[in-house]
Design a protein around this motif. Structure first.
Motif, short mmCIF file in Angstrom:
data_model
loop_
_atom_site.label_atom_id
_atom_site.label_comp_id
_atom_site.label_asym_id
_atom_site.label_seq_id
_atom_site.Cartn_x
_atom_site.Cartn_y
_atom_site.Cartn_z
N ILE A 1 6.91 31.39 38.53
CA ILE A 1 8.27 31.02 37.81
C ILE A 1 7.91 30.65 35.96
O ILE A 1 8.44 30.95 35.05
N HIS A 2 6.56 29.62 35.76
CA HIS A 2 6.40 29.65 34.95
C HIS A 2 6.32 30.43 33.73
O HIS A 2 7.06 31.28 32.40
N ASN A 3 5.40 31.51 33.87
CA ASN A 3 5.14 32.80 33.60
C ASN A 3 6.69 33.45 32.57
O ASN A 3 6.31 33.70 30.94
N ALA A 4 7.25 33.49 33.87
CA ALA A 4 8.11 34.38 33.96
C ALA A 4 8.94 33.85 32.71
O ALA A 4 9.30 34.37 31.53
N PHE A 5 9.88 32.48 32.62
CA PHE A 5 9.99 31.69 32.24
C PHE A 5 9.24 32.03 29.87
O PHE A 5 9.74 32.85 29.47
N LEU A 6 8.11 31.77 30.35
CA LEU A 6 7.39 31.92 28.93
C LEU A 6 7.51 33.54 28.24
O LEU A 6 7.54 33.23 26.80
N GLU A 7 7.06 34.18 29.35
CA GLU A 7 7.38 35.90 28.49
C GLU A 7 8.27 35.64 28.47
O GLU A 7 8.64 37.37 27.19
N GLN A 8 9.76 35.39 28.43
CA GLN A 8 10.99 35.54 28.28
C GLN A 8 11.40 34.98 26.79
O GLN A 8 12.65 35.36 26.57
N GLY A 9 10.71 33.63 26.25
CA GLY A 9 10.87 33.03 25.27
C GLY A 9 11.69 32.61 26.14
O GLY A 9 13.17 31.92 24.81
N LEU A 10 12.18 31.53 26.94
CA LEU A 10 12.84 30.59 27.68
C LEU A 10 12.54 29.17 27.38
O LEU A 10 13.59 28.32 28.03
N VAL A 11 11.23 28.53 27.32
CA VAL A 11 11.00 27.86 27.00
C VAL A 11 10.51 27.05 25.60
O VAL A 11 9.83 27.21 25.06
N ASP A 12 11.94 24.93 25.76
CA ASP A 12 11.48 24.78 25.03
C ASP A 12 10.56 23.88 24.62
O ASP A 12 9.67 23.09 23.76
N GLU A 13 10.23 23.20 25.73
CA GLU A 13 9.36 22.09 26.30
C GLU A 13 7.86 22.46 26.67
O GLU A 13 8.55 22.63 28.12
N VAL A 14 6.62 21.74 26.98
CA VAL A 14 6.13 21.99 27.72
C VAL A 14 5.60 20.78 28.57
O VAL A 14 5.22 20.02 27.77
N VAL A 15 6.07 19.86 30.13
CA VAL A 15 5.51 18.92 30.50
C VAL A 15 4.24 19.01 30.81
O VAL A 15 4.49 19.85 32.05
N LEU A 16 2.33 18.48 30.85
CA LEU A 16 1.95 18.62 31.72
C LEU A 16 1.35 17.31 32.67
O LEU A 16 0.78 16.93 31.09
N ASN A 17 1.30 17.53 33.65
CA ASN A 17 0.61 17.04 34.79
C ASN A 17 -0.81 17.13 34.32
O ASN A 17 -1.30 18.13 34.72
N VAL A 18 -2.23 16.21 33.11
CA VAL A 18 -3.53 16.74 33.26
C VAL A 18 -3.92 16.21 34.88
O VAL A 18 -4.25 14.69 34.64
N ALA A 19 -4.49 15.91 36.13
CA ALA A 19 -5.09 15.43 37.69
C ALA A 19 -6.58 15.72 36.87
O ALA A 19 -6.88 16.42 36.10
N PRO A 20 -7.03 14.37 37.68
CA PRO A 20 -8.50 13.73 37.49
C PRO A 20 -9.22 14.73 38.61
O PRO A 20 -9.91 14.03 39.23
N VAL A 21 -9.66 16.29 38.77
CA VAL A 21 -10.00 16.74 39.81
C VAL A 21 -10.12 18.21 38.82
O VAL A 21 -9.92 18.81 37.98
#
Length: 169
Positions: A108-128
């Motif tokens: 799903i994420h990659n489909a939105f990104l490939e189509q240029g449909l994402v304005d912002e990205v929130v990435l939570n980086v887990a400590p693993v």
């Protein structure tokens, strides 16, 4: 409509693979609930939705509109099933939403990104560190390189750090 892609990644950049032996961090789940409530919705893929529904999730979302993107899923009470990212956004616009929260899975994420449909990205980086898992930006023929602007960075607790970016258009 502003679109925000929300994801939890491992420290080495893979999607955090949640399961009985590795549950999602409570800090990331609490942040997801906060983002979903603020947007009033979230868009999700079938596998991620099933994981949320089958004990991996934070419970009821009340008045939040849930949009499930799947080519094969049947109707689910309380959930709008659509076939494409564009159909999901059209539905949320028609419901009056100003923001769409794209919450899961890699496809799903990659489909939105490939189509240029994402304005912002929130990435939570887990400590693993994890030796398996999917990548956020699967290198596909039609994906274009995008510059991002850091909007914010904050610790969520439990060693989880959140990075918030705007994607250049």
């Amino acid at each position: 409509m502003k679109t925000i892609l929300w994801a939890t990644l491992t420290a080495n950049g893979n999607y955090a693979q949640s399961g009985p032996d590795n549950p999602p961090t409570k800090e990331a789940l609490a942040d997801f609930v906060t983002h979903a409530a603020a947007a009033g919705n979230f868009i999700v893929g079938r596998r991620t939705f099933e994981n949320l529904r089958n004990g991996g999730g934070p419970g009821s979302f009340g008045e939040v509109d849930i949009v499930l993107i799947s080519k094969h899923a049947a109707d689910i009470p309380g959930v709008k099933v659509v076939r494409s990212p564009q159909e999901a956004l059209t539905y949320l616009r028609q419901k009056g939403h100003q923001t769409a929260l794209i919450s899961g899975g890699a496809d799903i994420h990659n489909a939105f990104l490939e189509q240029g449909l994402v304005d912002e990205v929130v990435l939570n980086v887990a400590p693993v560190l994890e030796g398996k898992g999917l990548n956020l930006l699967i290198d596909r023929e039609h994906y274009r390189f995008k510059h991002v602007e850091l909007l914010g960075c904050r610790p969520l607790g439990g060693g989880v750090v959140q990075l918030h970016y705007a994607i250049g258009r």
